[in-house]
Design a protein around this motif. Structure first.
Motif, PDB file in Angstrom:
ATOM      1  N   VAL A 180     -31.601  40.682  27.657  1.00 18.52           N
ATOM      2  CA  VAL A 180     -31.546  41.997  26.795  1.00 18.52           C
ATOM      3  C   VAL A 180     -30.210  42.759  27.092  1.00 18.52           C
ATOM      4  O   VAL A 180     -30.164  43.095  28.350  1.00 18.52           O
ATOM      5  CB  VAL A 180     -32.836  42.953  27.449  1.00 18.52           C
ATOM      6  N   LEU A 181     -29.420  42.808  26.167  1.00 16.96           N
ATOM      7  CA  LEU A 181     -28.142  43.583  26.634  1.00 16.96           C
ATOM      8  C   LEU A 181     -28.445  45.021  26.152  1.00 16.96           C
ATOM      9  O   LEU A 181     -28.993  45.405  25.482  1.00 16.96           O
ATOM     10  CB  LEU A 181     -27.067  43.045  25.533  1.00 16.96           C
ATOM     11  N   ARG A 182     -28.141  45.689  27.144  1.00 13.15           N
ATOM     12  CA  ARG A 182     -28.372  47.402  27.205  1.00 13.15           C
ATOM     13  C   ARG A 182     -27.223  47.933  27.368  1.00 13.15           C
ATOM     14  O   ARG A 182     -26.289  48.114  28.188  1.00 13.15           O
ATOM     15  CB  ARG A 182     -29.015  47.853  28.344  1.00 13.15           C
ATOM     16  N   GLY A 183     -26.760  48.902  26.175  1.00 12.94           N
ATOM     17  CA  GLY A 183     -25.618  49.418  25.968  1.00 12.94           C
ATOM     18  C   GLY A 183     -25.676  50.856  26.186  1.00 12.94           C
ATOM     19  O   GLY A 183     -26.729  51.478  25.786  1.00 12.94           O
ATOM     20  N   ASP A 184     -24.840  51.409  27.046  1.00 13.82           N
ATOM     21  CA  ASP A 184     -24.548  52.803  27.201  1.00 13.82           C
ATOM     22  C   ASP A 184     -25.899  53.718  27.918  1.00 13.82           C
ATOM     23  O   ASP A 184     -26.515  54.518  27.047  1.00 13.82           O
ATOM     24  CB  ASP A 184     -24.198  53.374  25.984  1.00 13.82           C
ATOM     25  N   VAL A 185     -26.713  52.997  28.765  1.00 10.66           N
ATOM     26  CA  VAL A 185     -27.949  53.554  29.358  1.00 10.66           C
ATOM     27  C   VAL A 185     -28.039  53.345  30.501  1.00 10.66           C
ATOM     28  O   VAL A 185     -27.193  52.316  31.213  1.00 10.66           O
ATOM     29  CB  VAL A 185     -29.001  53.021  28.355  1.00 10.66           C
ATOM     30  N   PRO A 186     -28.451  54.176  31.526  1.00 11.12           N
ATOM     31  CA  PRO A 186     -28.597  53.849  32.963  1.00 11.12           C
ATOM     32  C   PRO A 186     -29.899  53.031  32.985  1.00 11.12           C
ATOM     33  O   PRO A 186     -30.752  52.902  32.283  1.00 11.12           O
ATOM     34  CB  PRO A 186     -28.859  55.493  33.309  1.00 11.12           C
ATOM     35  N   PRO A 187     -29.883  52.170  34.186  1.00 12.60           N
ATOM     36  CA  PRO A 187     -30.762  51.534  34.348  1.00 12.60           C
ATOM     37  C   PRO A 187     -32.267  51.944  34.663  1.00 12.60           C
ATOM     38  O   PRO A 187     -32.300  52.932  35.088  1.00 12.60           O
ATOM     39  CB  PRO A 187     -30.535  50.698  35.734  1.00 12.60           C
ATOM     40  N   ARG A 188     -33.360  51.341  34.112  1.00  6.71           N
ATOM     41  CA  ARG A 188     -34.651  51.797  34.149  1.00  6.71           C
ATOM     42  C   ARG A 188     -35.695  50.790  34.629  1.00  6.71           C
ATOM     43  O   ARG A 188     -35.335  49.699  34.477  1.00  6.71           O
ATOM     44  CB  ARG A 188     -35.015  52.279  32.632  1.00  6.71           C
ATOM     45  N   ALA A 189     -36.766  51.211  35.155  1.00  4.03           N
ATOM     46  CA  ALA A 189     -37.625  50.353  35.438  1.00  4.03           C
ATOM     47  C   ALA A 189     -38.280  49.290  34.425  1.00  4.03           C
ATOM     48  O   ALA A 189     -38.307  49.450  33.360  1.00  4.03           O
ATOM     49  CB  ALA A 189     -38.955  50.874  36.304  1.00  4.03           C
ATOM     50  N   SER A 190     -38.080  48.008  34.855  1.00  5.90           N
ATOM     51  CA  SER A 190     -38.554  47.104  33.934  1.00  5.90           C
ATOM     52  C   SER A 190     -38.985  45.709  34.703  1.00  5.90           C
ATOM     53  O   SER A 190     -38.746  45.802  35.870  1.00  5.90           O
ATOM     54  CB  SER A 190     -37.478  46.675  32.767  1.00  5.90           C
TER      55      SER A 190
END
Lengths: 446, 256
Positions: free
Chosen positions: B148-158
């Motif tokens: 999962v490529l996550r752009g422009d977002v702070p890390p979140r629990a997953s």
């Protein structure tokens, strides 16, 4: 006549390259259309059709009416002839004067379709028509011009039979179930569809076919006919796979499948059947499974999202970087090899679509940028490589070969900013060629 | 795909960080990057993924995503130098985030693709512990890696197995003051059941057609050169219900 000759006589002449494949496809289509007049239609390549109209003329009001209707259905300027047998009709249509009731004996010897030497030999001997030839003994003709000449002559005169090979119609796969009582539940209808698919699969298995398009029509009591159509990327006949696609299609319907007062009948039609041989189950069939699962996934996502939303990158033979590739629906694109990059400068991993306009400080006339502003942020250029000059595609533009009309030449630079990010940036237009050339960001390098 | 290179310092650090498994099979991985580093994140995914070299790679994205600053298309000619055949790429444009995750789940259940990459931007409300857990179960079933490529977002629990942060690194200049081969800065932020917090500098080696890794010892680099959001770790997943995605702390640096 050469093309230059023809153009000199008729300056507005429209020309098209010769495409034999399209011609033969069109002839096939015409042959299919002729089924309306007679069940026996044969091809006479490359540009003819032979119709056996024995016993068909009276249905359409006589032979003249039949011929005029056939010509109207063909839609082309065509020459036609009627005769008692195929070879004579063919000779009359191709070499005759076009009048009704013309005698094959008056046809020129060219109707035998011999080579030029033989024809000139016949003419020199004073034999101008087939009638002249038929009056001579055949043995001499065969000795001089070969057996084929005699065979053709006898066929045209009706002394030998000239059989045709009619196209055979493929029976369409169409199944129907009628119910004594209207079916009121959608789940039951789905069960019936699955049953129809199983029967269709058995028929297709016998003929070694697979369907590319499946159409289900549900006949409701109040004469509403909801249609469910699914298409697949590869021919399939597995009922479970089609069923999965149909369920996917039902999910994407804007209003759910409403049985209303119930369904009276359900029909299934398999359209666009293609050859699909039976597959032997191998002991190590892992690769085939993988290919199947990809095809199934492409079909499922294509039905849910729309066919053009599942795509592959294909190379296009174009000059500009954004046009050198295209996104083609994966059901149509065949994964083909990409041209090897070779000696071209590196290309970015991602292209920005459309190119982003940036404000640039750069030396005139062609130095790489020193600083640029993109989306309000200033980037200092640390390293630069270029330019790679990519000309406009003037040959695709009307009047593009005249000076000044070709479009903007692009100078591409590969640059790296102070944070270590690498960009592909270009100046659209040269200084001196375009007033005030603009700069655009076109790609990102890893 | 990677080769080790001993750090070129006089005395090697006493305990070198262990070599990670990169983006291993049958696992879910998260890769965080800013929009300007998107090409680097993509290159890292494609190079580090543990995948069959012939089967297709699925790239799923949301069509006309408003949260992405610009629309980016893969450039086939740019793939070949990284040893990837662009004909293997299969691009799926979903309508919205929910459609993207659903299509991703469907793709993850198939064993046909070599890998599944989901390109996401912004908050992505639907991507929570449940959604990521579903992806993991699908990946374990089909034995393919999912990124999962996550752009422009702070890390979140997953529930993801690993979380990486990728950014571009200054390249080694060529003699002509031209940019050198691709170079990336990669940080392993979190790993389930393993040490995390290591950083590497990856540089493309054209002779061997692979990335060369060079570990960066955190002590030897100043806080200024640490990757964005380096000292910010999201809570581990577990039995605890994740809180809302409002996080104290420095948000990820944005490019705009």
């Amino acid at each position: 006549m050469t093309l230059a000759d023809a153009r000199a006589r008729c300056p507005d002449l429209a020309t098209a390259p010769h495409d034999p494949v399209a011609d033969s496809r069109e002839l096939d289509r015409l042959a299919g259309a002729m089924i309306a007049f007679t069940p026996l239609v044969a091809l006479d390549p490359t540009d003819g059709l032979v119709l056996d109209v024995t016993g068909c003329a009276h249905l359409l009001g006589g032979e003249d009416e039949l011929v005029s209707r056939v010509l109207a259905a063909a839609g082309y300027t065509a020459s036609s002839a009627l005769a008692a047998h195929a070879a004579a009709a063919r000779a009359l249509a191709r070499h005759g004067g076009g009048g009704r009731g013309e005698d094959v004996r008056t046809l020129p010897v060219a109707a035998l379709e011999l080579d030029e030497r033989a024809l000139s030999g016949l003419r020199r001997a004073g034999l101008k028509t087939l009638g002249d030839l038929a009056a001579r003994p055949m043995a001499g003709l065969a000795a001089r011009f070969g057996e084929a000449a005699v065979m053709r002559l006898r066929a045209i005169m009706g002394e030998a039979s000239s059989p045709i090979t009619p196209l055979r119609l493929v029976e369409p796969i169409r199944l129907e179930t009628r119910f004594p009582e209207p079916l009121a539940r959608t789940d039951d209808a789905l069960d019936v569809i699955e049953d129809l698919l199983t029967r269709a699969a058995r028929i297709m298995e016998e003929r070694q076919l697979g369907g590319r398009r499946f159409l289900v029509v549900l006949h409701r009591s109040d004469n509403v006919r909801p249609r469910l159509a699914v298409e697949t990327g590869q021919p399939v006949r597995d009922p479970a796979a089609v069923m999965r696609l149909l369920r996917e299609r039902i999910d994407t319907l804007s209003d759910p499948l409403d049985p209303g007062y119930g369904f009276d009948a359900i029909t299934l039609a398999v359209q666009g059947a293609e050859h699909l041989p039976s597959r032997q189950i191998g002991l190590e069939s892992g690769k085939e499974d993988a290919e199947d699962s990809i095809a199934a996934l492409v079909d499922t996502l294509g039905v849910r999202l729309g066919e053009e939303r599942v795509s592959r990158l294909v190379p296009c033979d174009r000059h500009l970087p954004e046009k050198a590739q295209g996104l083609v629906p994966a059901t149509q694109a065949r994964p083909g090899p990409w041209p090897a990059g070779g000696d071209t400068p590196p290309r970015p991993l991602l292209l920005l679509d459309p190119p982003q306009p940036v404000d640039v400080i750069a030396g005139v006339p062609d130095s790489p940028p020193q600083r640029f502003r993109w989306k309000g942020r200033l980037h200092d250029v640390r390293l630069a490589e270029g330019p790679e000059r990519i000309g406009a595609e003037w040959w695709r533009k009307r009047g593009g070969h005249t000076p000044g009309n070709a479009g903007d030449t692009r100078d591409y630079y590969r640059i790296e900013d102070g944070e270590g990010r690498r960009y592909w940036i270009f100046r659209s237009g040269l200084f001196g060629e375009t007033p005030g050339p603009r700069w655009y960001l076109h790609g990102l390098f890893p | 795909m990677f080769q080790n290179r001993a750090p070129s310092r006089a005395d090697p650090p006493p305990e070198a960080p262990p070599k990670p498994l990169w983006l291993a099979k049958a696992q879910l991985h998260e890769v965080h990057a800013a929009a300007g580093d998107w090409a680097s994140a993509m290159a890292f995914c494609l190079a580090a993924i543990e995948a069959d070299a012939r089967r297709p790679i699925l790239l799923l994205r949301v069509r006309k995503d408003r949260r992405a600053q610009v629309r980016m298309n893969p450039c086939g000619e740019g793939w070949a130098p990284l040893g990837l055949d662009p004909a293997r790429l299969l691009i799926v444009d979903a309508r919205d985030d929910a459609g993207l995750l659903r299509a991703g789940l469907d793709a993850a259940r198939q064993s046909g693709p070599a890998a599944v990459i989901l390109e996401t931007w912004g908050n992505l409300r639907e991507y929570d512990l449940v959604a990521s857990r579903r992806l993991i179960l699908a990946a374990e079933q089909s034995r393919i890696p999912i990124v999962v490529l996550r752009g422009d977002v702070p890390p979140r629990a997953s529930a993801a197995h690993t979380r990486w942060t990728v950014s571009s690194a200054p390249s080694t200049p060529l003699e002509t003051r031209a940019p050198g081969p691709p170079a990336l800065l990669v940080e392993l932020q979190r790993r389930r059941g393993g040490p995390a917090g290591m950083q590497w500098r990856l540089e493309w080696n054209e002779d061997n057609a692979c990335f060369r890794e060079e570990p960066i010892v955190p002590a030897s680099i100043g806080p200024a050169s640490a990757g964005p959001g380096a000292d910010e770790a999201a809570p581990l997943s577990g039995a605890v219900v994740s809180l809302a995605a409002v996080r104290a702390g420095e948000p990820l640096r944005r490019t705009a």
